[in-house]
Design a protein around this motif. Structure first.
Motif, PDB file in Angstrom:
ATOM      1  N   ASN A 154       0.882  -1.176   0.000  1.00 58.98           N
ATOM      2  CA  ASN A 154       0.000   0.000   0.000  1.00 58.98           C
ATOM      3  C   ASN A 154       0.918   1.224   0.000  1.00 58.98           C
ATOM      4  O   ASN A 154       1.438   1.629   1.036  1.00 58.98           O
ATOM      5  CB  ASN A 154      -0.892  -0.012   1.241  1.00 58.98           C
ATOM      6  N   TRP A 155       1.139   1.787  -1.174  1.00 56.55           N
ATOM      7  CA  TRP A 155       2.094   2.886  -1.302  1.00 56.55           C
ATOM      8  C   TRP A 155       1.658   4.132  -0.537  1.00 56.55           C
ATOM      9  O   TRP A 155       2.492   4.984  -0.212  1.00 56.55           O
ATOM     10  CB  TRP A 155       2.308   3.238  -2.775  1.00 56.55           C
ATOM     11  N   GLU A 156       0.370   4.241  -0.217  1.00 50.09           N
ATOM     12  CA  GLU A 156      -0.107   5.437   0.481  1.00 50.09           C
ATOM     13  C   GLU A 156       0.485   5.559   1.874  1.00 50.09           C
ATOM     14  O   GLU A 156       0.595   6.673   2.412  1.00 50.09           O
ATOM     15  CB  GLU A 156      -1.641   5.410   0.557  1.00 50.09           C
ATOM     16  N   VAL A 157       0.858   4.435   2.490  1.00 47.02           N
ATOM     17  CA  VAL A 157       1.402   4.486   3.841  1.00 47.02           C
ATOM     18  C   VAL A 157       2.868   4.062   3.878  1.00 47.02           C
ATOM     19  O   VAL A 157       3.437   3.873   4.960  1.00 47.02           O
ATOM     20  CB  VAL A 157       0.572   3.600   4.803  1.00 47.02           C
ATOM     21  N   PHE A 158       3.477   3.918   2.708  1.00 43.71           N
ATOM     22  CA  PHE A 158       4.888   3.516   2.670  1.00 43.71           C
ATOM     23  C   PHE A 158       5.764   4.605   3.251  1.00 43.71           C
ATOM     24  O   PHE A 158       5.592   5.789   2.967  1.00 43.71           O
ATOM     25  CB  PHE A 158       5.314   3.221   1.227  1.00 43.71           C
ATOM     26  N   ASP A 159       6.739   4.204   4.071  1.00 35.47           N
ATOM     27  CA  ASP A 159       7.657   5.143   4.717  1.00 35.47           C
ATOM     28  C   ASP A 159       9.066   4.554   4.630  1.00 35.47           C
ATOM     29  O   ASP A 159       9.346   3.509   5.232  1.00 35.47           O
ATOM     30  CB  ASP A 159       7.250   5.356   6.170  1.00 35.47           C
ATOM     31  N   ALA A 160       9.939   5.215   3.887  1.00 44.27           N
ATOM     32  CA  ALA A 160      11.300   4.701   3.676  1.00 44.27           C
ATOM     33  C   ALA A 160      12.104   4.664   4.969  1.00 44.27           C
ATOM     34  O   ALA A 160      13.092   3.919   5.054  1.00 44.27           O
ATOM     35  CB  ALA A 160      12.021   5.545   2.638  1.00 44.27           C
ATOM     36  N   ARG A 161      11.720   5.409   5.983  1.00 45.29           N
ATOM     37  CA  ARG A 161      12.468   5.374   7.240  1.00 45.29           C
ATOM     38  C   ARG A 161      12.350   4.006   7.903  1.00 45.29           C
ATOM     39  O   ARG A 161      13.302   3.536   8.522  1.00 45.29           O
ATOM     40  CB  ARG A 161      11.958   6.461   8.186  1.00 45.29           C
ATOM     41  N   ARG A 162      11.198   3.386   7.797  1.00 41.79           N
ATOM     42  CA  ARG A 162      11.045   2.043   8.367  1.00 41.79           C
ATOM     43  C   ARG A 162      11.320   0.954   7.340  1.00 41.79           C
ATOM     44  O   ARG A 162      11.605  -0.186   7.698  1.00 41.79           O
ATOM     45  CB  ARG A 162       9.642   1.867   8.959  1.00 41.79           C
ATOM     46  N   SER A 163      11.182   1.295   6.039  1.00 37.85           N
ATOM     47  CA  SER A 163      11.326   0.309   4.966  1.00 37.85           C
ATOM     48  C   SER A 163      12.339   0.819   3.936  1.00 37.85           C
ATOM     49  O   SER A 163      11.962   1.300   2.866  1.00 37.85           O
ATOM     50  CB  SER A 163       9.975   0.056   4.294  1.00 37.85           C
ATOM     51  N   PRO A 164      13.631   0.738   4.248  1.00 35.80           N
ATOM     52  CA  PRO A 164      14.634   1.261   3.308  1.00 35.80           C
ATOM     53  C   PRO A 164      14.750   0.443   2.036  1.00 35.80           C
ATOM     54  O   PRO A 164      15.240   0.938   1.016  1.00 35.80           O
ATOM     55  CB  PRO A 164      15.937   1.208   4.113  1.00 35.80           C
ATOM     56  N   VAL A 165      14.308  -0.818   2.086  1.00 30.16           N
ATOM     57  CA  VAL A 165      14.361  -1.680   0.902  1.00 30.16           C
ATOM     58  C   VAL A 165      13.021  -2.388   0.757  1.00 30.16           C
ATOM     59  O   VAL A 165      12.230  -2.500   1.707  1.00 30.16           O
ATOM     60  CB  VAL A 165      15.495  -2.722   0.996  1.00 30.16           C
ATOM     61  N   VAL A 166      12.769  -2.879  -0.466  1.00 32.94           N
ATOM     62  CA  VAL A 166      11.534  -3.572  -0.795  1.00 32.94           C
ATOM     63  C   VAL A 166      11.903  -4.865  -1.521  1.00 32.94           C
ATOM     64  O   VAL A 166      12.775  -4.861  -2.395  1.00 32.94           O
ATOM     65  CB  VAL A 166      10.636  -2.678  -1.680  1.00 32.94           C
ATOM     66  N   GLU A 167      11.223  -5.953  -1.171  1.00 32.71           N
ATOM     67  CA  GLU A 167      11.479  -7.238  -1.829  1.00 32.71           C
ATOM     68  C   GLU A 167      10.730  -7.260  -3.166  1.00 32.71           C
ATOM     69  O   GLU A 167       9.500  -7.303  -3.196  1.00 32.71           O
ATOM     70  CB  GLU A 167      11.019  -8.374  -0.926  1.00 32.71           C
ATOM     71  N   ILE A 168      11.488  -7.258  -4.277  1.00 33.90           N
ATOM     72  CA  ILE A 168      10.852  -7.181  -5.600  1.00 33.90           C
ATOM     73  C   ILE A 168      10.808  -8.534  -6.313  1.00 33.90           C
ATOM     74  O   ILE A 168      10.178  -8.642  -7.369  1.00 33.90           O
ATOM     75  CB  ILE A 168      11.553  -6.151  -6.503  1.00 33.90           C
ATOM     76  N   PHE A 169      11.453  -9.558  -5.747  1.00 33.10           N
ATOM     77  CA  PHE A 169      11.426 -10.873  -6.379  1.00 33.10           C
ATOM     78  C   PHE A 169      11.458 -11.953  -5.309  1.00 33.10           C
ATOM     79  O   PHE A 169      12.165 -11.826  -4.305  1.00 33.10           O
ATOM     80  CB  PHE A 169      12.621 -11.059  -7.326  1.00 33.10           C
ATOM     81  N   SER A 170      10.662 -13.016  -5.538  1.00 29.99           N
ATOM     82  CA  SER A 170      10.638 -14.165  -4.637  1.00 29.99           C
ATOM     83  C   SER A 170      10.028 -15.334  -5.392  1.00 29.99           C
ATOM     84  O   SER A 170       9.783 -15.262  -6.599  1.00 29.99           O
ATOM     85  CB  SER A 170       9.805 -13.852  -3.383  1.00 29.99           C
ATOM     86  N   GLY A 171       9.720 -16.407  -4.662  1.00 34.25           N
ATOM     87  CA  GLY A 171       9.026 -17.523  -5.278  1.00 34.25           C
ATOM     88  C   GLY A 171       7.658 -17.161  -5.796  1.00 34.25           C
ATOM     89  O   GLY A 171       7.079 -17.890  -6.608  1.00 34.25           O
ATOM     90  N   HIS A 172       7.100 -16.038  -5.336  1.00 36.77           N
ATOM     91  CA  HIS A 172       5.819 -15.577  -5.870  1.00 36.77           C
ATOM     92  C   HIS A 172       5.967 -15.040  -7.295  1.00 36.77           C
ATOM     93  O   HIS A 172       5.001 -15.049  -8.063  1.00 36.77           O
ATOM     94  CB  HIS A 172       5.242 -14.473  -4.978  1.00 36.77           C
ATOM     95  N   GLY A 173       7.130 -14.524  -7.640  1.00 39.05           N
ATOM     96  CA  GLY A 173       7.351 -13.926  -8.946  1.00 39.05           C
ATOM     97  C   GLY A 173       8.031 -12.578  -8.810  1.00 39.05           C
ATOM     98  O   GLY A 173       8.582 -12.244  -7.753  1.00 39.05           O
ATOM     99  N   CYS A 174       7.964 -11.788  -9.881  1.00 40.32           N
ATOM    100  CA  CYS A 174       8.671 -10.509  -9.943  1.00 40.32           C
ATOM    101  C   CYS A 174       7.689  -9.349  -9.885  1.00 40.32           C
ATOM    102  O   CYS A 174       6.709  -9.308 -10.635  1.00 40.32           O
ATOM    103  CB  CYS A 174       9.494 -10.440 -11.228  1.00 40.32           C
ATOM    104  N   SER A 175       7.972  -8.396  -9.005  1.00 38.12           N
ATOM    105  CA  SER A 175       7.129  -7.212  -8.836  1.00 38.12           C
ATOM    106  C   SER A 175       7.837  -5.942  -9.273  1.00 38.12           C
ATOM    107  O   SER A 175       7.437  -4.844  -8.882  1.00 38.12           O
ATOM    108  CB  SER A 175       6.704  -7.077  -7.367  1.00 38.12           C
ATOM    109  N   GLU A 176       8.874  -6.067 -10.100  1.00 38.48           N
ATOM    110  CA  GLU A 176       9.595  -4.865 -10.526  1.00 38.48           C
ATOM    111  C   GLU A 176       8.711  -3.946 -11.356  1.00 38.48           C
ATOM    112  O   GLU A 176       8.629  -2.754 -11.119  1.00 38.48           O
ATOM    113  CB  GLU A 176      10.842  -5.235 -11.325  1.00 38.48           C
TER     114      GLU A 176
END
Length: 506
Positions: A154-176
């Protein structure tokens, strides 16, 4: 390759086991991880504030989550002790973590720098963040591509201070991005534009890229489902933590592609200003032939460099440096096949060996909700290695689908004359393949005839096809702050994504 003369370390900070719901013990997961990774976090499923309540539709999901959460609470103290025990600076770094599920805010993993963090249950991401105040934590969203309301970001509440990185790939697939590789086909739903990293960057959010397997059978670094590379001065918990917070990291699908990315000498993850030209430098050392490298500027490919075509063997230097991928599996048995293999290079030197090991392909629990006891013995391992020889053991199952691999393997980085050969002794069979032949194409050997397990020795890829560097100059700002990142595609569909660099016009 040197990224500001720092070391590169490889890890998987998103793997599950029977400590909550999943398979295999926590101790086993850490033992397997340290065989081929530098850092790891085994994440316990802990809480879900807005879990569905309609038992007619969701009884199975409700029950295995509740049991998994209760199991983690019972195991939390011992989990903290195990994480601390397996943390060995200089050899293998571990982090304590748990998963906070949310349809409204997206699933997040909470990571602690120290070993004594509590499980905190809150009904919103801001409340969770506030409850964690005073502790060194990171709250990292994953499988973000599902989007808002469906356990994606939910990008509306995203805060880089708590989340400096984001997981863009996993066994679920790619979210790039939309249209990117590895679309999502999990039962949770498709990838949508809202949840992609590209959309978050377009909205002005600032974050680095990581990848993790989300593997549920306790095999950290399960090949092909996500790993994270970190540039750090030392293999310690603090150094890895600080590098992730500084976004000095990048995501790969599986192959340990080495990637350097600078703008005006500032490394990936940086925020800089530039009044004049922007000097963009990229360095890549792949594990297979490079298909293309793209510098992405403001979500559009700004420069695209294609990998060179195959080079005829007689046009290559002799001796030649090349990477040779060994891959074993296939066949049609119901159970697993044990492999005992050895390969010897008759001339030259084996410079390095990269494992490509897979665990059982489990992304979510089965009807038992997880917790099945597994054999303590590892499924794969390198049992001998020197400058001419590598010996290994492995277990594989048949491929679950013609488009899904159940194979495992090794990559040999060799420097040898064309006249050299690889002598194999695998499951009682002996055979030899000449390097000159591998420079022309792959060779396969079936262990017991048609429909039996087999080993594929891929085409030897000379260094001219997997190693490159280049510099471009950009003199045209497009907006107040432009963002750039690099993505790398190999011919075998293994990818890497460098964390962005933000450049203000000054």
């Amino acid at each position: 390759m040197a990224e500001d003369a720092e070391n590169i370390y490889w890890g998987d900070c998103h793997v599950h086991c029977a400590v909550s719901y999943g398979y295999g013990s926590l101790e086993r997961a850490f033992r397997l991880g340290r065989e081929h990774l530098d850092f790891c976090s085994v994440v316990g499923h802990a809480t879900w504030h807005d879990m569905p309540t309609d038992r007619e539709r969701y009884a199975f999901i409700i029950d295995y989550h509740r049991e998994g959460f209760a199991r983690l609470k019972r195991n939390w103290r011992s989990m903290q002790e195990t994480v601390a025990r397996f943390n060995q600076p200089g050899r293998f770094v571990t982090f304590l973590s748990y998963e906070w599920h949310s349809r409204a805010y997206g699933d997040h993993n909470i990571y602690y720098l120290e070993d004594d963090g509590p499980i905190i249950e809150q009904d919103s991401l801001p409340e969770l963040d506030a409850a964690l105040a005073g502790r060194e934590t990171m709250i990292i969203p994953h499988h973000i591509g599902y989007g808002k309301g469906y356990r994606g970001v939910n990008w509306e509440v995203f805060d880089a201070r708590r989340s400096p990185v984001v997981e863009i790939f996993s066994g679920h697939g790619c979210s790039e991005r939309d249209g990117g590789p590895y679309p999502i086909y999990h039962t949770m739903g498709p990838r949508s534009h809202y949840g992609t990293a590209a959309n978050g960057l377009a909205l002005g959010k600032r974050f680095g890229f990581v990848a993790g397997t989300d593997h549920h059978a306790g095999y950290p670094g399960h090949y092909g489902e996500g790993r994270t590379a970190v540039y750090a001065p030392a293999l310690t918990r603090r150094a890895i933590w600080d590098a992730l917070r500084a976004r000095r990291c990048y995501a790969v699908t599986g192959d340990k592609i080495r990637l350097g990315f600078h703008i005006n000498d500032a490394p990936m993850g940086s925020e800089i200003t530039a009044r004049g030209p922007r000097l963009i430098r990229v360095e890549v050392q792949g594990c297979d032939a490079l298909a293309r490298i793209e510098i992405v500027k403001n979500n559009r490919p700004w420069r695209r460099v294609f990998g060179p075509p195959p080079v005829a063997a007689d046009a290559l230097p002799d001796p030649v440096r090349a990477k040779i991928r060994l891959e074993w599996g296939w066949g049609d048995p119901e159970g697993s096949v044990r492999w005992d293999g050895e390969v010897t290079l008759t001339e030259g030197e084996i410079l390095s060996v990269e494992p490509l090991f897979r665990g059982d392909p489990v992304l979510a629990p089965k009807a038992d909700g997880g917790g099945a006891v597994e054999e303590d013995a590892p499924p794969h391992g390198i049992v001998g290695q020197d400058a001419r020889r590598v010996a290994w053991f492995s277990h594989t199952r048949r491929n679950p689908h013609p488009y899904l691999a159940g194979t495992s393997g090794l990559i040999l980085d060799v420097c040898a004359p064309h006249a050299a050969a690889l002598d194999f002794h695998v499951n009682g069979r002996r055979f030899q393949i000449k390097l000159a032949d591998l420079l022309e194409g792959s060779r396969s050997e079936f262990m017991r005839g048609w429909l039996s397990e087999a080993i594929l020795v891929h085409r030897a890829v000379p260094s001219v096809q997997w190693e490159t560097s280049f510099v471009f100059e950009d003199e045209t700002p497009e907006q107040e702050t432009d963002f750039y990142y690099v993505r790398v595609a190999q011919e075998n569909n293994q990818w890497a994504w460098a964390s962005p660099i933000w450049v203000g016009a000054g």
